[in-house]
Design an enzyme around this catalytic site. Structure first.
Site, short mmCIF file in Angstrom:
data_model
loop_
_atom_site.label_atom_id
_atom_site.label_comp_id
_atom_site.label_asym_id
_atom_site.label_seq_id
_atom_site.Cartn_x
_atom_site.Cartn_y
_atom_site.Cartn_z
N GLN A 127 0.79 -1.18 0.00
CA GLN A 127 0.14 0.00 0.00
C GLN A 127 0.88 1.30 -0.12
O GLN A 127 1.68 1.45 0.96
CB GLN A 127 -0.99 -0.13 1.20
CG GLN A 127 -2.23 1.05 1.16
CD GLN A 127 -3.11 0.76 2.51
OE1 GLN A 127 -3.71 -0.39 2.21
NE2 GLN A 127 -3.17 1.64 3.34
N GLY A 128 0.55 2.28 -0.88
CA GLY A 128 1.35 3.31 -1.01
C GLY A 128 0.46 4.44 -0.72
O GLY A 128 -0.02 5.50 -1.59
N GLU A 245 -9.07 -2.53 6.35
CA GLU A 245 -7.67 -2.48 7.35
C GLU A 245 -8.27 -2.59 8.84
O GLU A 245 -7.84 -3.19 9.38
CB GLU A 245 -6.71 -1.69 6.88
CG GLU A 245 -5.52 -1.58 7.76
CD GLU A 245 -4.27 -0.75 7.54
OE1 GLU A 245 -3.26 -0.91 7.81
OE2 GLU A 245 -4.51 0.16 6.52
N GLU A 376 -5.37 9.21 17.10
CA GLU A 376 -6.15 10.82 17.00
C GLU A 376 -6.85 10.83 15.86
O GLU A 376 -8.09 11.57 16.10
CB GLU A 376 -4.74 11.95 16.77
CG GLU A 376 -3.71 11.88 18.21
CD GLU A 376 -3.09 10.74 18.16
OE1 GLU A 376 -2.04 10.37 19.26
OE2 GLU A 376 -2.65 10.07 17.20
#
Length: 395
Positions: A127-128, A245, A376
């Site tokens: 994954q980029g 994910e 966060e």
């Protein structure tokens, strides 16, 4: 017991029987101190076995081998994999979850026909997304793509790409328009990692592992045919990848954690019956075990709501936050019972986040406060999308 329930139990017994016969003997010992080449060969061999058994892709659509399983059947497979301490398909989790789910929802028929069978045959994806100055604020990414005929020319840098040094293809986010609000100018591409101009460097972590890599892109040409969706629509498409994910991946990890409680009991000097002498330690362990049970239940409930179309995906942020917290508390307790000799113990490649090498596991647990979107950012998602609170002011 209903007929449906009986069928599910039969399915569970079949999965358990297959795992009993096929989980590689002493695989953890084989992978402790293993080289990168040994790890890759082992993962390829295990991937082939799990795909052939139809256990790698129960979350795929029914037209694919092993696909079309009900949510209950998917839960059974994950539970039994964890129960048997089967190796995680760490090298393939981006391909099986992130890439596959994104392709199924957004890919053209040609893209699906090209890549989905290739994934089943061992194509590795990375994954980029994140960049040195665009991690928590992913929409600020600056990797640039300029249209040149039927190609995009890419220049920029990506970082924290899980096992990117082994990947064949990359899910790549690029900026194609800098004149619009930052989320609106992003495009989603499928990039061949063997393309000229791609340089991938592994990142050695505090644990000594090289689970991540940084990717440098210089004049890389990616065909327009490798674009997912429309130009500048990449931000919306990326949410499918990120929700996978935070949802499907945490689903597996939470079950692995649930079935590894015996490791903590053992580290504390107890036995399988949970006999711990120290009252304070026993209370803290019960607290962590209760949170693990709550996490497991919350993940399964989230999956049911997502399948029923009753969840927008925001609850995945709660699940991800809880997993990061529980994993940290679990491994911190393990460190208190671990010998300092573990500092010299080689780590086990592909063993997940609860290997029993407590110093390694504890340091590794910090990754989950960032991976999949920082804590966060997850709190912002929960407050704004679920609780309806005002959006955070821009800096």
């Amino acid at each position: 017991m209903t007929v449906e329930r009986e069928g599910l139990e039969d399915f569970r017994l079949n999965v358990r029987s297959w795992l009993t016969q096929n989980v590689p003997h002493r695989w953890r010992a084989r992978m402790t101190g293993a080289s990168a080449d040994e790890f890759t060969a082992f993962q390829r061999e295990w991937m082939g076995k799990v795909v052939s058994a139809g256990l790698a892709t129960p979350h795929w659509s029914a037209q694919w081998p092993g696909g079309g399983r009900s949510l209950d059947e998917q839960i059974v497979i994950v539970e039994e994999m964890a129960r048997a301490d089967a190796p995680r398909l760490l090298l393939y989790f981006v391909a099986l979850y992130h890439a596959a789910m994104t392709l199924m929802e957004w890919g053209t028929e040609e893209q699906k026909a090209r890549h989905l069978p290739a994934i089943l045959n061992g194509e590795i994806w990375c994954q980029g997304f994140s960049e040195p100055n665009a991690g928590s604020d992913l929409a600020s990414l600056t990797t640039r793509a300029v249209r040149d005929g039927d190609h995009y020319v890419i220049d920029g840098q990506k970082i924290w790409s899980t096992l990117g040094q082994h990947a064949d293809y990359c899910l790549l986010l690029v900026r194609t328009d800098a004149s619009v609000p930052k989320q609106a100018g992003i495009t989603f591409l499928l990039m061949d990692m063997k393309s000229p101009g791609v340089e991938c460097r592994p990142i050695r972590q505090i644990t000594g592992d090289e689970e991540f890599a940084e990717i440098f892109l210089s004049g890389v040409r990616v065909p327009v045919a490798n674009r997912l969706g429309e130009e500048n629509a990449g931000w919306r498409i990326a949410q499918t990848t990120l929700n996978s994910e935070r949802g499907l991946t945490i689903f597996e990890l939470s079950e692995r954690l649930s079935w590894s409680r015996w490791r903590l009991i053992e580290a504390m000097g107890g036995n399988t019956g949970g006999s711990i002498v120290d009252d304070q330690l026993r209370r803290e362990m019960v607290d962590v075990f209760t949170k693990i049970e709550a996490l497991s239940a919350l993940v399964k409930e989230m999956m049911k709501r997502l399948v029923a179309g009753e969840d927008t995906g925001s609850s995945a942020s709660i699940v991800k936050l809880l997993y990061a917290q529980v994993l940290r508390e679990y491994t911190a307790l393990g460190v208190r019972g671990a010998s300092t000799s573990h500092l010299r113990t080689p780590f086990t490649l592909g063993a997940g986040h609860e290997t029993g090498n407590w110093w390694f596991d504890y340091m590794n647990s910090f990754m989950w406060t960032i991976a999949g979107g920082s804590n966060e950012i997850q709190r912002n998602i929960v407050s704004e999308r679920m609780l309806g609170m005002p959006r955070e002011r821009a800096a």
